[in-house]
Design a protein around this motif. Sequence first.
Motif, PDB file in Angstrom:
ATOM      1  N   TYR A  16      46.340  43.716  48.714  1.00  0.00           N
ATOM      2  CA  TYR A  16      47.042  43.171  47.163  1.00  0.00           C
ATOM      3  C   TYR A  16      48.693  43.323  47.598  1.00  0.00           C
ATOM      4  O   TYR A  16      49.055  44.140  47.653  1.00  0.00           O
ATOM      5  CB  TYR A  16      46.666  44.177  46.042  1.00  0.00           C
ATOM      6  N   LYS A  19      51.992  38.959  42.867  1.00  0.00           N
ATOM      7  CA  LYS A  19      51.466  38.997  41.288  1.00  0.00           C
ATOM      8  C   LYS A  19      51.544  37.316  41.170  1.00  0.00           C
ATOM      9  O   LYS A  19      52.491  36.690  41.210  1.00  0.00           O
ATOM     10  CB  LYS A  19      52.277  39.854  40.605  1.00  0.00           C
ATOM     11  N   SER A 134      48.271  49.137  37.068  1.00  0.00           N
ATOM     12  CA  SER A 134      48.654  49.143  38.392  1.00  0.00           C
ATOM     13  C   SER A 134      47.545  48.364  39.013  1.00  0.00           C
ATOM     14  O   SER A 134      46.233  48.623  38.938  1.00  0.00           O
ATOM     15  CB  SER A 134      48.774  50.417  38.914  1.00  0.00           C
ATOM     16  N   GLY A 135      47.900  47.195  39.885  1.00  0.00           N
ATOM     17  CA  GLY A 135      47.047  46.239  40.256  1.00  0.00           C
ATOM     18  C   GLY A 135      45.866  47.029  40.900  1.00  0.00           C
ATOM     19  O   GLY A 135      44.644  46.743  40.691  1.00  0.00           O
ATOM     20  N   SER A 136      46.258  47.991  41.848  1.00  0.00           N
ATOM     21  CA  SER A 136      45.174  48.569  42.815  1.00  0.00           C
ATOM     22  C   SER A 136      44.379  49.716  41.940  1.00  0.00           C
ATOM     23  O   SER A 136      43.198  50.091  42.544  1.00  0.00           O
ATOM     24  CB  SER A 136      46.001  49.504  43.837  1.00  0.00           C
ATOM     25  N   ARG A 139      40.453  49.021  41.470  1.00  0.00           N
ATOM     26  CA  ARG A 139      39.726  49.119  42.442  1.00  0.00           C
ATOM     27  C   ARG A 139      39.167  50.613  42.431  1.00  0.00           C
ATOM     28  O   ARG A 139      38.053  50.863  42.813  1.00  0.00           O
ATOM     29  CB  ARG A 139      40.144  48.796  43.798  1.00  0.00           C
TER      30      ARG A 139
HETATM   31  C1  DP6 Z   1      50.369  47.783  49.433  1.00  0.00           C
HETATM   32  O1  DP6 Z   1      48.856  48.658  42.954  1.00  0.00           O
HETATM   33  O2  DP6 Z   1      51.060  49.902  43.172  1.00  0.00           O
HETATM   34  O3  DP6 Z   1      49.365  49.595  48.153  1.00  0.00           O
HETATM   35  O4  DP6 Z   1      50.380  46.538  40.392  1.00  0.00           O
HETATM   36  O5  DP6 Z   1      52.629  47.014  40.917  1.00  0.00           O
HETATM   37  O6  DP6 Z   1      51.220  48.876  40.522  1.00  0.00           O
HETATM   38  P1  DP6 Z   1      51.391  47.376  40.846  1.00  0.00           P
HETATM   39  O7  DP6 Z   1      51.269  47.630  42.648  1.00  0.00           O
HETATM   40  P2  DP6 Z   1      50.223  48.610  43.387  1.00  0.00           P
HETATM   41  O8  DP6 Z   1      50.246  48.029  44.807  1.00  0.00           O
HETATM   42  C2  DP6 Z   1      49.449  48.371  45.765  1.00  0.00           C
HETATM   43  C3  DP6 Z   1      50.200  47.652  47.171  1.00  0.00           C
HETATM   44  C4  DP6 Z   1      49.775  48.071  48.439  1.00  0.00           C
HETATM   45  C5  DP6 Z   1      48.251  47.222  48.898  1.00  0.00           C
HETATM   46  C6  DP6 Z   1      46.958  47.607  48.106  1.00  0.00           C
HETATM   47  O9  DP6 Z   1      46.725  48.724  47.608  1.00  0.00           O
HETATM   48  O10 DP6 Z   1      46.153  46.693  47.882  1.00  0.00           O
END
Ligand code: DP6
Length: 319
Positions: A16, A19, A134-136, A139
Motif C-alpha cells: 500500500y 491515498k 492507519s491503512g495497513s 489487514r
Molecule cells: C510501506 O499504514 O503506516 O508499510 O495509513 O498513513 O498510517 P498510514 O500508512 P501506513 O503505511 C504502510 C506503508 C508500507 C506498505 C504496507 O504496509 O503496505
Amino acid sequence: MRAKARAHPNIAVIKYWGKRDIERNLPAVGSISVTLSDLYSDMAIEVDTTLREDVLLVNGDESRSMLARVSSCVDNVAGSDRSCVKITSDGNFPIAAGLASSASAFAALVVASNAAFGLNKSHEELVNLAGRASGSAARSLLGGFVELENRDNEVVVGNLLAADDWPLRIIVAITAPGPKPLSSGDAMEISRKTSPFYDRWIEQQSEDLTEARAAIQDRDLIRLGAIAEHNCLKMHSVMWGSRPPMIYWNSATIACMQTVRDLQSQGIPVFFTIDAGPQLKAICAPEHEELVRDAMAATAGVVDVMVSGVGTGARLATT
Ligand code: DP6
C-alpha cells in the motif's frame, strides 16, 4: 468498562503506497500482506469518568506525542462524546521504525475499544475503523495471507490463506531501531504530489496483485518472491523519484539485499521486502530459517534479528 486486545504486525508483499482520500484515509491501491505470529502489540483500554483527558502509556511511559492519533481512533469507534480513557500499549518490537507497529497497535485498539465501550460493531466496521487510523492496520484484523481491496467508500479485507496453510518464516533484520524521520502517510503524499513514477505505480498495482494472489494460492515461494521484490523496489523507486527524495535505507539495508541475492544464487528459496524504514524482511520456508537467520545476523550493520512465523488476526485478550 475495560478490555484488552492483542494484534500482530503485518508485512506487505504487495504494498500500500498512496491515498485516494486523505480525510477518510482510504488507500489508492489494494495490497497483500502476511500477518506475523511472534511480534505483537497489546492494547488495554479502561473507561475512567474521573479523567479530564485521555492518558496513553506506551511500554510503561506516558506518551503525549502519540496521544492525539490514538484518541481520535477511539473517538471514531465510540463517538467524540465518549468518556475519557486510559490506554496502555505494550509491545515486543521497536515502534515507528518500519516494522508496522501502527498496524498492530490500531488493529488491537479498535477491538479493545469496541469491547470496553460495550459496542457491538461488525468485523467489517472494525476493519474500516482500523484502516482509518492507519491503512495497513485494516489487514492486521486477519491472520495468514490477507488481501485488502478498495470498494467505493470503504476497504474490505479477506483471507487468501489462513495462518496454518503455508507456514513460512519471516526473518527481520534490524539495521537501525530508532524511529523513522518521516511517517509513511506524509511520505505517500509527497510521492503523490511529486514523483513522476506515481501514476505508473498505481496503474500497475492490479497486475502485481493478480500475480501475487496466484503465487500464494499455489504456495509458490519463488514466484511470490519475484513479484514481491519487484513491487517493493518499485515502491521505493517512487519514493526515490520524489522531491525531496525519500530514502529510508541505510548501507546495511543494501548489504542485507546482497545477502539475500547471495543465498538465492546458492539455490535457497528466499526473498526480501522493505517498508518505510531501513529494516529488511527475508521470507523463506522453515527448513531454511536457520541458514537465512545466520546469514542476516552476519551481515555488516545488522544490529538485531527477529524471527517470526505466520500469525492470526486481532482478538480480545484477558485483562
Ligand atoms: C510501506 O499504514 O503506516 O508499510 O495509513 O498513513 O498510517 P498510514 O500508512 P501506513 O503505511 C504502510 C506503508 C508500507 C506498505 C504496507 O504496509 O503496505
